[in-house]
Design a protein around this motif. Structure first.
Motif, PDB file in Angstrom:
ATOM      1  N   PRO A   9       0.436  -0.972  -0.151  1.00  0.00           N
ATOM      2  CA  PRO A   9       0.353   0.133  -0.330  1.00  0.00           C
ATOM      3  C   PRO A   9       1.117   1.456  -0.218  1.00  0.00           C
ATOM      4  O   PRO A   9       1.416   1.780   0.817  1.00  0.00           O
ATOM      5  CB  PRO A   9      -0.756  -0.050   2.161  1.00  0.00           C
ATOM      6  N   PRO A  10       0.116   2.400  -0.708  1.00  0.00           N
ATOM      7  CA  PRO A  10       0.308   2.483  -1.280  1.00  0.00           C
ATOM      8  C   PRO A  10       0.975   3.006  -2.906  1.00  0.00           C
ATOM      9  O   PRO A  10       1.667   3.821  -2.402  1.00  0.00           O
ATOM     10  CB  PRO A  10      -1.065   3.412  -1.899  1.00  0.00           C
ATOM     11  N   TRP A 121      -3.292   3.258  -8.191  1.00  0.00           N
ATOM     12  CA  TRP A 121      -2.455   3.115  -7.186  1.00  0.00           C
ATOM     13  C   TRP A 121      -3.310   2.123  -6.593  1.00  0.00           C
ATOM     14  O   TRP A 121      -4.063   1.490  -6.917  1.00  0.00           O
ATOM     15  CB  TRP A 121      -3.376   4.624  -6.215  1.00  0.00           C
ATOM     16  N   THR A 123      -4.472   0.813  -3.439  1.00  0.00           N
ATOM     17  CA  THR A 123      -5.161   0.595  -2.332  1.00  0.00           C
ATOM     18  C   THR A 123      -6.421   0.454  -2.348  1.00  0.00           C
ATOM     19  O   THR A 123      -7.589   0.700  -2.380  1.00  0.00           O
ATOM     20  CB  THR A 123      -5.382   1.687  -1.750  1.00  0.00           C
ATOM     21  N   LYS A 160      -4.269   9.566   3.980  1.00  0.00           N
ATOM     22  CA  LYS A 160      -4.289   8.270   5.008  1.00  0.00           C
ATOM     23  C   LYS A 160      -6.045   8.791   5.743  1.00  0.00           C
ATOM     24  O   LYS A 160      -5.715  10.324   6.594  1.00  0.00           O
ATOM     25  CB  LYS A 160      -3.390   7.965   5.647  1.00  0.00           C
ATOM     26  N   ARG A 214     -10.371   6.782   3.118  1.00  0.00           N
ATOM     27  CA  ARG A 214      -9.327   6.075   2.809  1.00  0.00           C
ATOM     28  C   ARG A 214      -8.578   6.623   4.449  1.00  0.00           C
ATOM     29  O   ARG A 214      -8.392   6.234   5.129  1.00  0.00           O
ATOM     30  CB  ARG A 214      -8.680   6.906   1.956  1.00  0.00           C
ATOM     31  N   ASP A 220      -3.312  -0.926   5.932  1.00  0.00           N
ATOM     32  CA  ASP A 220      -4.023  -0.918   4.525  1.00  0.00           C
ATOM     33  C   ASP A 220      -3.982  -1.696   4.406  1.00  0.00           C
ATOM     34  O   ASP A 220      -5.106  -2.367   3.372  1.00  0.00           O
ATOM     35  CB  ASP A 220      -4.228   0.538   4.473  1.00  0.00           C
TER      36      ASP A 220
END
Length: 523
Positions: A9-10, A121, A123, A160, A214, A220
């Protein structure tokens, strides 16, 4: 298409724009016995300019020769699974694919469909929420989907703990759950919206506000990676051998009869290098027409469905390739990497003890492999804590070894390591995953943001306390979290159409929370 590694991540490739994602897809699987095929039913934007992406997405959304349900999926009325893939676009930049497949619904005419997001990305925690909203809006037709995609596509990735709030406009519709389960052609029955009209509430329209959050969690990646299938099927000692193979940047092939188990194990294997990220070829699901990739000379992690295993075995696979059977938890052939030979004994023994205690703890609690267990997040967080602790101890105080120009002083840092650790640390600094990580930390150091680096901001004692606290916590008090799938998570929890309908009508920021299972044995 050329393929490359999944990033924990990410991350993204530099030089790209800041758009949240590049394209959104809905595809349908037509499983006719004579000629099964994948039909692209919707894309946003309506034309895909990159031919590599256009060719690859259908292959990776439905890579199997035939879709088959297994285990509890056969008796469930609703089966949904999620997974990710990675490819390289025509301009040589990395793109991550995030997929949700609706394999089964209480409708005799149902054809499996796949929602897919292509983005720079990596995520999944955030994109799972985007997929939630898209799934809710599909019964409203193209205008609602276009309104949502037009509004969110060009948003930047939030920090975040931050969120994106979006208003979506769609036609008023009193469709029942039964109608919402109709064919995809029926769902996408309305004409495409003109983007110039988006944002203006017209007569007969409704507005709904969605919030995409997020997570602020340092872990994450656990939103789409779970270690349970890997450890349950292979055991601690075999996982340590896989860990050693990763550190030696071997070629790794994993095979399974079940897509859920395969992608679950693949994503867990790639996450074993946390807080670093695998920098080489990563193909969690190898399509049939790309089987020659197993002959590649560079390091890779590749997942192969078992129906392709015989074909793979006929290829000229490089010597030293590690092959794993995810269903039996066994190596195919003899593993070449003995952890005792390449990892310092003190660090290895500490990691083995931690993993053994974690596994024993959950075995004593008779932990269900299903992800509706309240201990799921604790198990995965404890494994993540132990991996981070392993590297924090070996790289202790490394943040002190940057010069005034923010260059990492490799030789000086190596001299500061204990003699028993020095050779291992020297070898690991030569790997691409650590080289890339260090280059990133040089940038952080230059920008005076080293406090954002989890390796230097964490301490061994703090991580040890977290592990001990987790091991002592009664199972009944463990924190419940949402999906923790090993990349693909068949949602096997029973839901009646009525209860699912109620959940969908709620909308809002918590729609992305769900209970899931990864491949029947929990990844």
């Amino acid at each position: 298409p050329r393929l490359c590694g999944l990033r924990c991540p990410p991350s993204r490739t530099t030089g790209m724009g800041d758009d949240l994602f590049d394209s959104f897809w809905i595809l349908e699987y037509d499983g006719r016995p004579d000629e099964p095929k994948v039909n692209v039913k919707y894309t946003y934007p309506d034309s895909i300019s990159d031919p590599t992406i256009a060719r690859s997405v259908p292959l990776f959304c439905f890579p199997e020769e035939k879709i088959s349900l297994f285990g509890e999926q056969k008796t469930e009325s609703r089966v949904t699974e999620e997974f990710s893939f990675v490819l390289t676009s025509e301009d040589a930049t990395k793109r991550f694919g995030f997929c949700r497949r609706l394999l089964k619904r209480p409708n005799p005419n149902w054809k499996p469909i796949c929602y897919c997001i292509i983005s720079q990305w990596s995520t999944f925690a955030l994109f799972r929420q985007v997929l939630d909203v898209a799934e809710q809006l599909t019964p409203q037709g193209l205008k609602a989907l276009d309104s949502f995609n037009f509004g969110i596509m060009h948003k930047p990735l939030p920090e975040k703990g931050s969120s994106i709030q979006l208003d979506v406009y769609f036609e008023k519709d009193d469709e029942s759950e039964q109608n919402a389960s109709d064919s995809l052609d029926m769902k996408l029955k309305s004409s495409r919206a003109k983007t110039g009209a988006v944002g203006f509430l017209a007569l007969g329209q409704e507005i709904r506000t969605f919030q995409i959050v997020r997570p602020a969690d340092d872990y994450d990646f656990l939103s789409f990676v779970s270690f349970q299938t890997l450890f349950t099927n292979f055991g601690v000692d075999n996982v340590l051998m896989i860990f050693a193979a990763l550190l030696n940047e071997r070629r790794i092939i994993v095979t399974s009869q079940h897509l859920g188990v395969l992608t679950g194990v693949l994503n867990a294997v790639s996450a074993l290098v946390y807080p670093f990220a695998w920098q080489h070829v990563y193909i969690p699901i190898l399509p049939k027409n790309l089987v020659d990739f197993v002959e590649a000379p560079m390091p890779y992690i590749i997942g192969v469905m078992k129906y392709l295993k015989k074909k793979v075995m006929t290829k000229s696979i490089e010597e030293g390739t590690v092959m794993l059977d995810a269903d039996t938890g066994k190596f195919i052939g003899t593993p070449l990497d003995d952890p005792e030979d390449c990892i310092p004994s003190s660090a290895l023994n500490s990691l083995r003890r931690a993993w053994t205690r974690i596994r024993e703890k959950f075995a004593e609690g008779k932990l269900s492999p299903r992800e509706d267990s309240v201990d799921q997040s604790s198990h995965d967080h404890l494994i993540a804590h132990s991996l981070l602790k392993f590297w924090v101890e070996l790289f202790k105080d490394y943040q002190k070894y940057f010069d005034s120009d923010s260059n990492f002083l490799r030789t000086k840092f190596l001299r500061s390591r204990h003699s028993s650790d020095r050779q291992f640390v020297s070898n690991i600094l030569e790997t691409q995953m650590v080289e890339v990580y260090i280059h990133g930390r040089e940038d952080l150091h230059r920008d005076k943001k080293m406090h954002l680096d989890i390796l230097s901001s964490s301490t061994s004692s703090a991580l040890r306390k977290k592990i001990e606290a987790g091991l002592k916590r009664p199972a009944a008090q463990s924190r419940i979290r949402g999906v923790l799938s090993g990349g693909l998570s068949p949602r096997l929890k029973s839901q009646s159409p009525k209860s699912d309908s109620k959940k969908r009508r709620k909308g809002g920021s918590n729609d992305h929370l769900r209970i899931a299972s990864a491949g029947g044995a929990t990844a």
